[in-house]
Design an enzyme around this catalytic site. Structure first.
Site, short mmCIF file in Angstrom:
data_model
loop_
_atom_site.label_atom_id
_atom_site.label_comp_id
_atom_site.label_asym_id
_atom_site.label_seq_id
_atom_site.Cartn_x
_atom_site.Cartn_y
_atom_site.Cartn_z
N HIS A 42 1.99 -0.06 8.47
CA HIS A 42 0.74 -0.71 8.85
C HIS A 42 1.10 -1.92 9.72
CE1 HIS A 42 -0.39 1.64 5.35
NE2 HIS A 42 -1.66 1.46 5.65
N SER A 102 4.84 -8.36 11.28
CA SER A 102 6.03 -7.64 10.81
C SER A 102 6.75 -6.82 11.89
CB SER A 102 5.68 -6.76 9.60
OG SER A 102 4.59 -5.91 9.88
N GLU A 122 -0.07 2.20 13.37
CA GLU A 122 -1.26 1.35 13.31
C GLU A 122 -2.45 2.22 13.67
OE1 GLU A 122 -2.27 -1.83 12.39
OE2 GLU A 122 -4.22 -1.08 13.05
N ASP A 176 2.25 -2.25 4.11
CA ASP A 176 1.43 -3.47 4.07
C ASP A 176 0.00 -3.16 4.51
OD1 ASP A 176 0.63 -6.13 4.11
OD2 ASP A 176 1.39 -6.47 6.13
#
Ligand code: SAM
Length: 295
Positions: A42, A102, A122, A176
């Site tokens: 993510h 990240s 994503e 995440d």
């Protein structure tokens, strides 16, 4: 469908805990020369302006990362100093206007010559566009592949990681999600269970919010069980900044579960978290914990 935008939250206490833990883990893994296959399920937008309308409106970075800006990294526990120096690298003029999410943090750590690779997923169309643009401008771009898609689904295709020249396989996975939808909790458990079965020696880092919801409360216990069933070591760290006003809303605590953590991680976090509570703590309910076991 998705309304969550990480730009409101970038650099908050949860990002500090998550990225500090991620950085300390990667540093340890990179003490060995062999290549690491990184997956960020993510990714978010990758790079965030701390002076954007979204950041100003939420005030989360101001109450989080920016509380640490004036501390001397050399005077801090080593892993925390390292994290602040890494953030500072994205802000060469010394004004902390930019925060690395990240994928960009991981890109700044990649050793392309050693064969390190990163796959980022994503789903938000606009965040993925920003992320693609940030990746394209980075010197390590050739070692990175960004995919518009579902990170939970995609994780299956990343494990076991490809074998490298010396026939070694090493993987480090960050999971995440935004937990915007309740099903994210079950999907995390399902994905981690599947990932650990596919590749038991990978290092898995999972962030979760500590909120008054049964699914959030149960998540670390379920992840620990997955590690225990596979006879792998685990670590669970939490950071709560508490509340100045007991009626205030918003996220004030979160946790990280790491399966197959570096053996040094628990002691590093035990050193760093009290300093974070001192500087980010708001009052009522502030605190931290680090537990580790198994293996
Ligand atoms: N990992 C990022 C960081 O540390 O900078 C922040 C990620 S943010 C908490 C969660 C992101 O996941 C959001 O940008 C959201 O659009 C995206 N997202 C939501 N569901 C997803 C899915 N199933 N697969 C991939 N991305 C997803």
């Amino acid at each position: 469908m998705f309304s969550y935008r990480h730009a409101f939250h970038a650099g908050n206490h949860a990002d500090v805990l998550k990225h500090l833990t991620l950085l300390a883990t990667v540093r340890h893994l990179q003490q060995k020369d062999s290549a690491i296959h990184f997956t960020d399920t993510h990714g978010g937008a990758g790079l965030y302006r701390l002076d954007s309308d979204m950041a100003r409106q939420s005030g989360e970075a101001a109450a989080g990362l920016l509380q640490l800006r004036d501390l001397s990294p050399d005077a801090l526990p080593a892993a925390l100093g390292d994290y602040l120096r890494q953030v500072a690298q994205f802000n060469p003029d010394g004004a902390w206007r930019v925060y690395p999410g990240s994928p960009l943090l991981l890109m700044s750590l990649l050793r392309p010559a050693a064969g390190d690779r990163l796959r980022v997923f994503e789903m938000h169309p606009s965040d993925q566009k920003h992320l693609r643009g940030h990746i394209a401008q980075h010197p390590a771009q050739r070692a990175v592949q960004m995919v518009l898609g579902d990170g939970f689904e995609a994780l299956r295709s990343q494990l076991p990681p490809p074998a490298t020249a010396g026939n070694s396989r090493r993987a480090c996975v960050l999971i995440d999600p935004s937990y915007e939808v309740k099903t994210d909790y079950a999907r995390v458990v399902q994905s981690v269970d599947d990932a650990v079965r596919r590749f038991p020696t990978g290092t898995y880092l999972i962030w979760y919010p500590i909120i008054g919801r049964a699914e959030a409360h149960d998540l670390p216990r379920k992840l620990r069980l997955i590690a225990q069933r596979a006879q792998r070591p685990w670590l669970h760290a939490t950071l709560s900044v508490g509340r100045a006003d007991p009626h205030a809303r918003g996220l004030n605590a979160s946790g990280m579960v790491v399966i197959n953590p570096p053996y040094t991680l628990a002691s590093q976090l035990k050193e760093c978290l009290p300093t974070l509570v001192t500087h980010l703590g708001q009052g009522l309910g502030q605190g931290h914990s680090v537990e580790a076991g198994g293996g």
